[in-house]
Every structure is written in structure tokens, then in C-alpha cells.
Write a protein that holds these residues in place. Sequence first.
Motif, PDB file in Angstrom:
ATOM      1  N   ALA A 133       0.826  -1.206   0.000  1.00 23.23           N
ATOM      2  CA  ALA A 133       0.000   0.000   0.000  1.00 23.23           C
ATOM      3  C   ALA A 133       0.860   1.256   0.000  1.00 23.23           C
ATOM      4  O   ALA A 133       0.573   2.226  -0.720  1.00 23.23           O
ATOM      5  CB  ALA A 133      -0.932  -0.009   1.200  1.00 23.23           C
ATOM      6  N   THR A 136       2.311   2.161  -3.448  1.00 25.50           N
ATOM      7  CA  THR A 136       1.333   2.217  -4.542  1.00 25.50           C
ATOM      8  C   THR A 136       0.517   3.505  -4.452  1.00 25.50           C
ATOM      9  O   THR A 136       0.165   3.950  -3.356  1.00 25.50           O
ATOM     10  CB  THR A 136       0.377   1.005  -4.470  1.00 25.50           C
ATOM     11  OG1 THR A 136       1.146  -0.205  -4.463  1.00 25.50           O
ATOM     12  CG2 THR A 136      -0.584   0.990  -5.643  1.00 25.50           C
ATOM     13  N   ASP A 138      -2.636   5.861  -4.318  1.00 25.04           N
ATOM     14  CA  ASP A 138      -4.005   5.690  -3.811  1.00 25.04           C
ATOM     15  C   ASP A 138      -4.739   7.017  -4.005  1.00 25.04           C
ATOM     16  O   ASP A 138      -4.659   7.918  -3.178  1.00 25.04           O
ATOM     17  CB  ASP A 138      -3.998   5.283  -2.337  1.00 25.04           C
ATOM     18  CG  ASP A 138      -5.391   4.931  -1.815  1.00 25.04           C
ATOM     19  OD1 ASP A 138      -6.388   5.235  -2.505  1.00 25.04           O
ATOM     20  OD2 ASP A 138      -5.480   4.345  -0.719  1.00 25.04           O
TER      21      ASP A 138
END
Length: 301
Positions: A133, A136, A138
Amino acid sequence: MASLSNWIPIEWDSAVIAKVAQRSAVEAFGKGFAMGSDTKRVLRSLGMTVGTGGTYSSDNTANDYVLLDTVKFTGQFIVDEDDLSDADSVINTMKVKSADWATSYAVKFDNSCLAVTAAGNGGTVPFTSVYKAVRTNDSAVSYTADANYVNYNGAASAAYDSLSTALSLVENGVYWDPSSSLVIASPAFRDVLRRTKDTQGMPVFIQGIAGTPDTLFGVPIAWSVGARTSATATEAPTGNPLLVFVGNADALMRGDRTGPEALIDVARAQDSTDITALKLRVRKAFALGNVLGVSVLEKTA
């Protein structure tokens, strides 16, 4: 007395559960959500505006949902047929093998939640980990990949600044809560902390003083063997050690569907063999509440 042919919940005060809690940081400190089905949507609030004066204004902050989707973690041990006639032996076997499985499960669950480098697929990669997360984009929370990531080269001279930088990425944000903040780290970082020295060559983090190295800059540390990178979930990760700062432990959202549970799968007349197995399972979910509330330091050398 419960039948051995049925799934038997392992009591929460048992050695098995104690071992899971001792070995898994996410089990011990994550926010649990009871799940009556295999999926659950949890509301994620992105804040609320505060007005002043006598006129009330409506809050326009966006809300969305975090999806918790359960994955089954299993284990099986073949039971010696000769032992089945001895009830004490069966129970002892269940205790020993269940405890062994609990240790492996705890590491694999943490590895799944914290350190697997690929996106979650519900199988070999049970969940999208904190590491993935953080690395990456978002768009839902306007986060850019690697904004909360620190690459630490392993040099003792760079340790203090790298650790401080990783913490600052969280403590300067709106999701920092000193009362419930947490560090989850691979035990490899115990050596890093012991070797961190000031300009006079004196250790900065002295073990035995204020819990050091079990606190870092005043934040409690939970040690997790699973906090090493791996391509898929494993109970024996060997990749780069990770140190994860969590601004609020509630961001580690753990879904509790069932388990741990144990079952003696007894051989039946229609079976082609007389093998009897001890089966164990847990059904869990995990999701990161908001990537803005965590940071990751990776020791790459």
C-alpha cells in the motif's frame, strides 16, 4: 462432551491463542471487526470540518468504505492410528501440534498483512499488505506511491536519521495519535538499534532504559518475525527487514470470521485409507484503513 468429528473452537485462554497473540503484532494490536459473513464493508471517514460562529455549515468531506474479505489459513497433521485409542494421547497431540501451527500461522498472518510485495489476490497473497500500500498510488486519499517510504541502506551512521525520517512522515500527519501509535518491526532491527551511536561513539538506544529497544522515540515496538518482505505469504520470510510506524493502531483493520478451530478428521468406512488427520483453520481478513497513517522503513542492505 464435544464430538471430535466436529470443529472445536480453541478457547481464547488456551496456549494456542496466547502464542498467536505473542507472535502476531496484527492479531495483538490491530482493530478487530467481528464478521458474520466472508466480507464486510467498514465505513472510512476522511475527517470532518469544524465551523465557527452561529451559522452551521454542512460537512462535504468524502466518505468511502474499506472492504474486509476473509481468507482461510489452514493446517493438517496426520494422527497415528495407534494413538487414537488413547484419549490422553489424542488431546496431547492436539495441544502440541496446534501450538506449533499457531506459531507458523502468526508469522504468516503478519507477513500477509505487513510485508508481501505483491497486490492481494485472496490466495498466495491473501491481502494487500502495508508495504504494498505504501508503495502504490491511492487516489482515494490523494497518496503518491513511496511518499511514506524510507529506504535504509543498513549503515549504522545512517540509522538514526532514517528512523527519525520514517517517524516524521506519520507524526506530522493528521492521523498521528500518540496514545495509540505503534511500531511493528522485524527483530533484525534490534541489532540496528543497539548499533546506533552518537558522534562520540556512545549507543543512543540503551537496552534496559525506559524499555529500550522495546520503544523507539517513545513509541512502543511490537516485534514481528513476519515483518520481512516476500513475494507471496510465508511463515518463513527471508527478504528485507521492515520497520512500520503506525500513527494509530486502529488503521490495522483485522476481520475475525472464525477460529482458531481444530478438527479430528476420523477415517471412515468409505475411505480408501485409514488415515486420520488433525485439521486446523482460521478465517481472517485484513485491510489498511488509510495509507496516510503509516510509514515503512526498509533495510535494503
